[in-house]
Design a protein around this motif. Structure first.
Motif, PDB file in Angstrom:
ATOM      1  N   ARG A  13      -9.130   2.661 -13.502  1.00  0.00           N
ATOM      2  CA  ARG A  13      -7.940   1.839 -13.675  1.00  0.00           C
ATOM      3  C   ARG A  13      -7.622   1.685 -15.158  1.00  0.00           C
ATOM      4  O   ARG A  13      -8.511   1.385 -15.964  1.00  0.00           O
ATOM      5  N   GLU A  20      -3.907   3.334  -3.500  1.00  0.00           N
ATOM      6  CA  GLU A  20      -4.595   2.425  -4.416  1.00  0.00           C
ATOM      7  C   GLU A  20      -3.959   2.517  -5.797  1.00  0.00           C
ATOM      8  O   GLU A  20      -3.872   3.604  -6.381  1.00  0.00           O
ATOM      9  N   GLY A  49      -0.384   5.407  -8.279  1.00  0.00           N
ATOM     10  CA  GLY A  49      -1.390   5.130  -7.273  1.00  0.00           C
ATOM     11  C   GLY A  49      -1.992   6.398  -6.723  1.00  0.00           C
ATOM     12  O   GLY A  49      -1.615   7.512  -7.106  1.00  0.00           O
ATOM     13  N   SER A  50      -2.918   6.259  -5.792  1.00  0.00           N
ATOM     14  CA  SER A  50      -3.643   7.402  -5.253  1.00  0.00           C
ATOM     15  C   SER A  50      -2.782   8.291  -4.365  1.00  0.00           C
ATOM     16  O   SER A  50      -3.136   9.451  -4.117  1.00  0.00           O
ATOM     17  N   GLY A 106       0.782  -1.230   0.000  1.00  0.00           N
ATOM     18  CA  GLY A 106       0.000   0.000   0.000  1.00  0.00           C
ATOM     19  C   GLY A 106       0.812   1.278   0.000  1.00  0.00           C
ATOM     20  O   GLY A 106       0.285   2.350   0.340  1.00  0.00           O
ATOM     21  N   THR A 152      -3.688   2.646  -9.581  1.00  0.00           N
ATOM     22  CA  THR A 152      -4.695   3.064 -10.555  1.00  0.00           C
ATOM     23  C   THR A 152      -4.253   2.911 -11.997  1.00  0.00           C
ATOM     24  O   THR A 152      -5.104   2.795 -12.889  1.00  0.00           O
TER      25      THR A 152
END
Length: 364
Positions: free
Chosen positions: A217, A146, A241-242, A142, A148
């Motif tokens: 995505r 998230e 990612g986020s 992580g 993407t």
């Protein structure tokens, strides 16, 4: 070293280039693998196998008498499905090469005949390459938030889509694929046979595709036809990612409301300069935390050999009931479906939307 109560017992079919690489690799890991025999249906292949000191079999029944844990099918995609089904009917567990079938019709037929039995794995090793495995671990922990999007420029079609799917966790989600191809001159100084001695460019095709999986995505595919071996084209990967981005081995991420930090995946390689331990990958780490450790220390394997050996050892453990499946046919079928969609979009000049296939239930 991967845990194993005894060497993984493998039988091989085929005597081509890829089979030869596998046999060379397995010979270097005698404590981990035992080759019980090779199916060789031509006189030339049989002679080549015999020169390696291995048992040669001219039919499947003979190949299986030694009771291997798993049979590795290393023949062209057009011939593989028939051989896979023959082996399954005789009770064998199978690892087949990529792609598992030549086209979509053959892929669907193979799945209908062999998929529900869950006795077929596929030799898709790209996420097991040490640096790719380390990148996947960054995502799993992580550190990007998230995941993407993925950009991959290193290998072709189904191999690239396996990395995309694995890093994004999109399973069998349908995708809208748009691809284009251009031809431009590029020198090609190395082939399988070695240096060509030529510096002259020749026309080579580059394919670029976008894959939209929905829900934010997506992926970008960028591949030049000789890129896997051509030293004039690099291999690149971006995972966004986020809360961060991983570009090859460099990570930037948000760790607090006003704090952005950068880190790098560091490779510890022994045998350099005055290090007398021998040339070997030790581990890959980020900020002092190990992401990947070489499971074959002392064997002096390159990164692809580590990946292939890991997959085959896991396949043998799975076949004995001692571990999970390393890469089921359902995963590889979805990879190939997306790769075929890229090729189809290039041919038609328009978008291709993949549909839900029969193997999707096993990916949920």
């Amino acid at each position: 070293m991967l845990p194993s109560s005894r060497p993984a017992r493998l039988a091989l079919t085929g005597g081509g280039y890829r089979a030869g690489l596998l046999l060379d690799l397995l010979r270097r890991l005698p404590g981990q693998f035992e080759v019980t025999g090779v199916l060789a249906r031509s006189d030339a292949t049989a002679a080549a196998v015999a020169r390696r000191g291995l048992d040669v079999h001219r039919d499947v029944a003979g190949l299986l008498r030694a009771r291997p844990d798993v049979v590795v099918v290393s023949v062209p995609a057009s011939a593989a499905p028939g051989l896979v089904l023959d082996l399954l009917e005789r009770g064998a567990a199978v690892v087949t090469e990529t792609p598992p079938a030549a086209d979509l019709d053959a892929l669907r037929a193979l799945w209908n005949a062999a998929g529900p039995a869950r006795r077929v794995q596929v030799a898709e090793q790209y996420l097991l390459f040490p640096h790719n495995a380390a990148r996947a671990e960054v995502v799993r922990r992580g550190l990007l938030g998230e995941a993407t999007s993925v950009q991959v420029s290193s290998t072709q079609l189904y191999h690239a889509t396996s990395m995309v799917r694995g890093l994004l966790g999109v399973g069998a989600r349908p995708a809208r694929v748009v691809a284009t191809a251009t031809t431009a001159p590029l020198a090609d100084p190395i082939t399988r046979a070695g240096w060509t001695g030529s510096t002259g460019p020749r026309p080579q095709v580059t394919t670029i595709a976008t894959l939209d999986f929905g829900d934010g995505r997506s992926a970008l595919y960028d591949f030049t036809q000789t890129q896997t071996r051509n030293p004039l084209r690099t291999r690149r990967m971006v995972v966004r990612g986020s809360s961060g981005e991983l570009v090859d081995d460099r990570l930037v991420r948000l760790t607090g409301p006003t704090t952005v930090v950068t880190s790098s995946i560091e490779r510890r390689q022994t045998g350099l300069q005055q290090d007398v331990q021998g040339f070997d990958l030790d581990h890959l780490a980020l900020d002092g935390q190990v992401l990947f450790r070489n499971p074959y220390p002392g064997a002096r394997l390159n990164d692809e050999e580590i990946a292939v050996a890991t997959l085959l050892q896991r396949a043998a453990a799975w076949a004995r009931g001692d571990g999970p499946p390393p890469y089921p046919l359902a995963e590889a079928a979805q990879d190939h479906l997306l790769g075929l969609a890229i090729a189809s979009s290039v041919t038609t000049g328009g978008p291709v939307v993949t549909t839900r296939e029969a193997w999707a239930d096993q990916l949920e």
